[in-house]
Design an enzyme around this catalytic site. Structure first.
Site, PDB file in Angstrom:
ATOM      1  NE  ARG A   1      -6.346  -8.793  -1.357  1.00 20.77           N
ATOM      2  CZ  ARG A   1      -6.640  -8.426  -0.103  1.00 20.77           C
ATOM      3  NH1 ARG A   1      -7.513  -7.476   0.116  1.00 20.77           N
ATOM      4  NH2 ARG A   1      -6.062  -9.020   0.920  1.00 20.77           N
TER       5      ARG A   1
ATOM      6  CG  HIS B   1      -9.370  -0.619  -5.229  1.00 18.74           C
ATOM      7  ND1 HIS B   1      -9.918  -0.966  -4.027  1.00 18.74           N
ATOM      8  CD2 HIS B   1     -10.368  -0.673  -6.136  1.00 18.74           C
ATOM      9  CE1 HIS B   1     -11.195  -1.231  -4.190  1.00 18.74           C
ATOM     10  NE2 HIS B   1     -11.503  -1.065  -5.464  1.00 18.74           N
ATOM     11  CG  LEU B   2      -4.051   2.996  -1.772  1.00 19.77           C
ATOM     12  CD1 LEU B   2      -4.184   2.597  -0.326  1.00 19.77           C
ATOM     13  CD2 LEU B   2      -3.146   4.190  -1.928  1.00 19.77           C
TER      14      LEU B   2
ATOM     15  CG  ASP C   1     -28.194  -2.700  -2.577  1.00 15.81           C
ATOM     16  OD1 ASP C   1     -27.887  -2.998  -3.749  1.00 15.81           O
ATOM     17  OD2 ASP C   1     -28.780  -3.493  -1.810  1.00 15.81           O
TER      18      ASP C   1
ATOM     19  CG  ASN D   1      -9.713   2.366  -1.173  1.00 14.70           C
ATOM     20  OD1 ASN D   1     -10.269   1.265  -1.235  1.00 14.70           O
ATOM     21  ND2 ASN D   1      -8.400   2.483  -1.059  1.00 14.70           N
TER      22      ASN D   1
ATOM     23  CG  HIS E   1     -12.882  -7.567  -2.482  1.00 12.48           C
ATOM     24  ND1 HIS E   1     -12.574  -7.125  -3.749  1.00 12.48           N
ATOM     25  CD2 HIS E   1     -11.909  -7.075  -1.662  1.00 12.48           C
ATOM     26  CE1 HIS E   1     -11.444  -6.402  -3.682  1.00 12.48           C
ATOM     27  NE2 HIS E   1     -11.032  -6.365  -2.427  1.00 12.48           N
TER      28      HIS E   1
ATOM     29  CE1 TYR F   1      -3.811  -2.231   0.017  1.00 14.73           C
ATOM     30  CE2 TYR F   1      -2.883  -3.193   2.016  1.00 14.73           C
ATOM     31  CZ  TYR F   1      -3.800  -3.227   0.992  1.00 14.73           C
ATOM     32  OH  TYR F   1      -4.705  -4.254   0.904  1.00 14.73           O
TER      33      TYR F   1
END
Ligand code: DQA
Length: 144
Positions: free
Chosen positions: A110, A99-100, A86, A73, A79, A22
């Site tokens: 993922r 996403h990083l 919703d 994020n 996932h 990350y």
């Protein structure tokens, strides 16, 4: 133009959390960059982080009243969370998923996002720059 940058679970630990995956920037570093970039592009950026699904849903609902768009994020909820999908789907506000890490280069679980299909677009794998690219794309979409 007001923009919400919304971070999901475990992202409060950025800087110390798996830096090989990350990066070494903290959440605060990323937030500062987003606020500065927003200013440069004529947008007022507000950043929020929560480890709680319901709080993220509330933040998305609240964004209807004040934000022109959301950079999101969803972390691990990407996932798994039908409820967050919703919520994104329920609001008119455009959402860009970021996403990083490159989720496709990681574990198979993922590779699936329940959120992507209801977002305007998705950026994954550019480290903190995924947020930058997402914010630039979102502002462009709102303006055109
Ligand atoms: C993440 C990717 C997710 O799979 C993971 O659960 C995260 C971070 C990313 O930014 O790369 O918490 O969303």
């Amino acid at each position: 133009m007001k923009i919400l940058v919304l971070h999901g679970p475990n992202l409060n630990l950025l800087g110390t959390r798996e830096p090989d995956v990350y990066g070494s920037m903290t959440l605060n570093d990323i937030n500062e960059k987003m606020v500065a970039l927003g200013r440069e592009l004529g947008a007022e950026v507000t950043c929020l982080q929560s480890n709680h699904e319901g709080a993220l849903i509330d933040a998305l609902h609240d964004a209807r009243a004040w934000a022109a768009g959301v950079v999101f994020n969803p972390g691990g909820y990407t996932h798994t969370s039908v409820a967050l999908r919703d919520a994104v789907s329920a609001i008119q506000t455009p959402v860009v998923e970021v996403h990083l890490s490159n989720v496709y280069a990681r574990e198979e679980f993922r590779h699936t996002s329940l959120i992507s299909a209801v977002c305007k677009g998705r950026v994954t794998g550019f480290g903190w720059r995924s947020y930058e690219l997402g914010l630039r794309g979102l502002i462009d979409i709102i303006r055109t």
